[in-house]
Design an enzyme around this catalytic site. Structure first.
Site, PDB file in Angstrom:
ATOM      1  N   HIS A 136       0.922  -0.837  -0.102  1.00  0.00           N
ATOM      2  CA  HIS A 136       0.086   0.117  -0.265  1.00  0.00           C
ATOM      3  C   HIS A 136       1.023   1.374  -0.113  1.00  0.00           C
ATOM      4  CE1 HIS A 136      -3.759  -2.578   2.440  1.00  0.00           C
ATOM      5  NE2 HIS A 136      -3.114  -2.507   0.972  1.00  0.00           N
ATOM      6  N   GLU A 164      14.610   5.865 -15.919  1.00  0.00           N
ATOM      7  CA  GLU A 164      13.945   4.238 -15.849  1.00  0.00           C
ATOM      8  C   GLU A 164      12.803   3.358 -16.132  1.00  0.00           C
ATOM      9  OE1 GLU A 164      17.263   1.824 -14.256  1.00  0.00           O
ATOM     10  OE2 GLU A 164      17.830   3.495 -15.396  1.00  0.00           O
ATOM     11  N   HIS A 205      -6.083   2.118  -3.715  1.00  0.00           N
ATOM     12  CA  HIS A 205      -5.988   0.938  -2.666  1.00  0.00           C
ATOM     13  C   HIS A 205      -4.007   0.255  -2.539  1.00  0.00           C
ATOM     14  CE1 HIS A 205      -6.486  -3.210  -1.460  1.00  0.00           C
ATOM     15  NE2 HIS A 205      -5.690  -3.430  -0.789  1.00  0.00           N
TER      16      HIS A 205
HETATM   17  O1  2HA Z   1      -5.041  -5.796   4.698  1.00  0.00           O
HETATM   18  O2  2HA Z   1      -3.962  -5.368   2.288  1.00  0.00           O
HETATM   19  O3  2HA Z   1      -5.975  -6.057   0.388  1.00  0.00           O
HETATM   20  C1  2HA Z   1      -4.518  -6.701   3.924  1.00  0.00           C
HETATM   21  C2  2HA Z   1      -4.482  -6.272   2.592  1.00  0.00           C
HETATM   22  C3  2HA Z   1      -5.807  -6.612   1.765  1.00  0.00           C
HETATM   23 ZN    ZN Z   2      -4.597  -4.681   0.290  1.00  0.00          ZN
END
Ligand code: 2HA
Ligand code: ZN
Length: 265
Positions: A136, A164, A205
């Site tokens: 993330h 790059e 996400h």
């Molecule tokens: O919590 O990253 O996508 C785990 C994750 C779910």
């Molecule tokens: Zn995740």
């Protein structure tokens, strides 16, 4: 600890140090070659078996090291057995057995995406791909709020944000629009792209990156995130020039890579 478990742990810790794994965010899997399986033979015992909600093709009988659901990458350093473990997918491909680790846990909620991506990427790379890594990172995630969820738009921004990039991912990067994480639907949407792209961004996400080694998967994640950071910083000040399509073609020639022609103008 076994060498392969040490190397798996190193990536978990490196990702945490980068700030990519808040709380239990992110997960990692590694498809073990025969030599790693035999090296770990003396620590593996049949502990617990689980079923998939539907069979997964192309990984029958394979061994994987995977992080656990609800587990924190931050703890891989002090508690490897509680943070990740070894599983074997059964011969029918409809379930798996935990053979080491994952104490009081199960594999990541994103296990379907990991295993289906392994199956697809294995084919796409002639068997080279071994690592699927989900993280993330903040900048690439922030970037998805500013563009349409379109692979060409995203890939061009990244190629133009760091010289790059076009050499590291000449195929470009895929993107899945926002979906509920943790199930078969997002797994299928990701798989539909990861045959063509070495990494797929999940809008709002994070990122799924693949590689033949931990270095390659981590390096790809790092390159994508750094390019996104440069883009956001440059945008905040005001972009007045950039890497042109002619420059991109020159890079391709100089480094002997073919840039995805669909993404050039
Ligand atoms: O919590 O990253 O996508 C785990 C994750 C779910
Ligand atoms: Zn995740």
């Amino acid at each position: 600890m076994k060498d392969i478990l040490e190397r798996f742990r190193r990536l978990c810790v490196d990702g945490y140090v980068q700030g990519w794994h808040e709380r239990n965010g992110g997960n990692l899997s590694y498809r073990m070659p025969a030599e790693d399986v035999s090296d770990c033979n003396d620590i593996m015992t049949d502990c617990r078996s689980f079923s998939f909600s539907e069979p997964i093709r192309g990984i029958e009988g394979e061994y994987f090291i995977v992080t656990g659901t609800g587990r924190y990458m931050r703890n891989a350093e002090i508690d490897p057995e509680g943070t990740f473990g070894i599983i074997r997918v059964n011969d029918a491909g409809d379930g798996y057995t935990v053979l080491w680790g994952l104490r009081d846990s199960r594999p990541t909620s994103e296990l379907p995406t990991h295993l289906m991506n392994h199956a697809v990427r294995f084919q796409a790379t002639g068997g080279r791909c071994r690592v699927i890594y989900h993280a993330h990172p903040a900048n690439i995630t922030a970037l998805t709020y500013t563009i349409r969820p379109d692979a060409k738009t995203l890939s061009r921004i990244l190629w133009q944000s760091e010289t790059e990039c076009a050499v590291v991912f000449p195929e470009g990067i895929g993107i899945v629009p926002w979906m509920v994480p943790g199930g078969m639907e997002i797994a299928k949407a990701t798989c539909a792209l990861i045959d063509r792209f070495p990494a797929v961004v999940w809008a709002f996400h994070g990122v799924f990156a693949s590689g033949s080694s931990f270095d390659e998967a981590f390096g790809l994640m790092h390159t994508i995130e750094k390019a996104a950071e440069i883009y956001l910083k440059a945008s905040a000040v005001g972009i007045i020039n950039t890497i042109t399509d002619d420059n991109l073609s020159e890079l391709g020639k100089a480094f002997g890579v073919t840039l995805n022609p669909d993404f050039l103008e």
